[in-house]
Design an enzyme around this catalytic site. Sequence first.
Site, PDB file in Angstrom:
ATOM      1  N   LYS A  67       4.201  14.089   8.335  1.00 39.99           N
ATOM      2  CA  LYS A  67       4.003  12.966   9.265  1.00 39.99           C
ATOM      3  C   LYS A  67       4.995  13.065  10.427  1.00 39.99           C
ATOM      4  O   LYS A  67       4.633  12.917  11.592  1.00 39.99           O
ATOM      5  CB  LYS A  67       4.182  11.627   8.527  1.00 39.99           C
ATOM      6  CG  LYS A  67       3.025  11.302   7.591  1.00 39.99           C
ATOM      7  CD  LYS A  67       3.308  10.108   6.675  1.00 39.99           C
ATOM      8  CE  LYS A  67       2.167   9.963   5.660  1.00 39.99           C
ATOM      9  NZ  LYS A  67       2.375   8.893   4.673  1.00 39.99           N
ATOM     10  N   GLN A 122       6.902   5.105   2.257  1.00 36.08           N
ATOM     11  CA  GLN A 122       6.094   6.030   1.455  1.00 36.08           C
ATOM     12  C   GLN A 122       6.011   5.561   0.000  1.00 36.08           C
ATOM     13  O   GLN A 122       7.032   5.240  -0.611  1.00 36.08           O
ATOM     14  CB  GLN A 122       6.681   7.448   1.557  1.00 36.08           C
ATOM     15  CG  GLN A 122       5.839   8.531   0.904  1.00 36.08           C
ATOM     16  CD  GLN A 122       4.503   8.785   1.612  1.00 36.08           C
ATOM     17  OE1 GLN A 122       4.344   8.525   2.806  1.00 36.08           O
ATOM     18  NE2 GLN A 122       3.528   9.272   0.870  1.00 36.08           N
ATOM     19  N   ASP A 164       0.414   1.405   8.165  1.00 36.69           N
ATOM     20  CA  ASP A 164      -0.323   1.815   6.964  1.00 36.69           C
ATOM     21  C   ASP A 164      -1.514   0.876   6.704  1.00 36.69           C
ATOM     22  O   ASP A 164      -2.424   1.223   5.947  1.00 36.69           O
ATOM     23  CB  ASP A 164       0.596   1.730   5.730  1.00 36.69           C
ATOM     24  CG  ASP A 164       1.109   3.085   5.278  1.00 36.69           C
ATOM     25  OD1 ASP A 164       0.430   4.091   5.522  1.00 36.69           O
ATOM     26  OD2 ASP A 164       2.198   3.111   4.668  1.00 36.69           O
TER      27      ASP A 164
HETATM   28  N1  GUN Z   1       1.291   7.442  -0.664  1.00 35.64           N
HETATM   29  C1  GUN Z   1       0.097   8.062  -0.727  1.00 35.64           C
HETATM   30  N2  GUN Z   1      -0.638   7.795   0.376  1.00 35.64           N
HETATM   31  C2  GUN Z   1       0.125   6.979   1.145  1.00 35.64           C
HETATM   32  C3  GUN Z   1      -0.078   6.371   2.411  1.00 35.64           C
HETATM   33  O1  GUN Z   1      -1.117   6.486   3.050  1.00 35.64           O
HETATM   34  N3  GUN Z   1       0.955   5.620   2.878  1.00 35.64           N
HETATM   35  C4  GUN Z   1       2.097   5.444   2.181  1.00 35.64           C
HETATM   36  N4  GUN Z   1       3.042   4.659   2.710  1.00 35.64           N
HETATM   37  N5  GUN Z   1       2.323   5.993   1.001  1.00 35.64           N
HETATM   38  C5  GUN Z   1       1.329   6.759   0.492  1.00 35.64           C
END
Ligand code: GUN
Length: 294
Positions: free
Chosen positions: A53, A97, A120
Amino acid sequence: MPTLINGKEVSEKIQQEIAAEVEQLIKAGKRKPHLAAVLVGNDPASQTYVNSKIKTCEKVGFTSSLVRFDENVTETELLKKIEEMNEDAGLDGYIVQLPLPKHISEQKVIEAVKPSKDVDGFHPINVGRLVLNLPTYISATPYGIVHLLEYYKIETQGKHCVVIGRSNIVGTPMSILMAKNTPLANCTVTLCHSKTKNLKEHTLQADIVIAAIGRPNFVTGDMVKQGAVVIDVGINRVTSTETKSGFKLVGDVKFDEVAPKCSFITPVPGGVGPMTIASLLKNTLLAAKKEIYK
Ligand code: GUN
């Protein structure tokens, strides 16, 4: 044989569009969009996702920050940092995350994120706005899948879409998106899950199958009708004698059996996966432009 949906290609294209918009913002005297990621602990998969990311932020011209905590961080300490980030005018959006260590309530953390910075799209307010058809941040995987369907001009109007899996992050928002009264949706949606009886009877009716159940090779050839569109959200690590690492990634769909029956199918890896980052960056751009929350 089906058309293979190339998520990497579509993601690259969206990233180029975002980069062009960032240039316009800079020309107009604005600062770069700024995304932060909070990572707790040392889970290897989470580290890989977050690094990816951050790297993609740099690629499209965003500012990015990584906020790291030891896995023993207390919930109070984490919530304090979130409070700070909520008030930081130089930060457009951020993600925490998941998963978090067991001693921290994920729900508490999700609800602590200011909805206007929740790129998110996990906060109950943003999920509620999605349900009510109000402008919102749509969570990355469902948003990415809609982009794929759009890019490949896959007809959705009046089609029957069967979503397998009802997670908060994928299955549930996906089912809501596909049922919306918009040109990119307007499906009749069936949401199947672990308690669904006679799953195959449902999937055999589907023009579009979206598998988000988190079980390797769960959708088999006999479950899919001829000409269906199959979207595979699964990223399952299974042991393998074919790779040096001893592991390989497989989807929720038994690709070799299902693909010959499909009109379109996403491979794993390289299908839905690369789209999630593009969606996150799109949401961050929306945040920077204050398009959802004024
Ligand atoms: N863990 C797995 N997918 C995601 C996501 O899209 N966002 C976040 N914050 N954690 C994740």
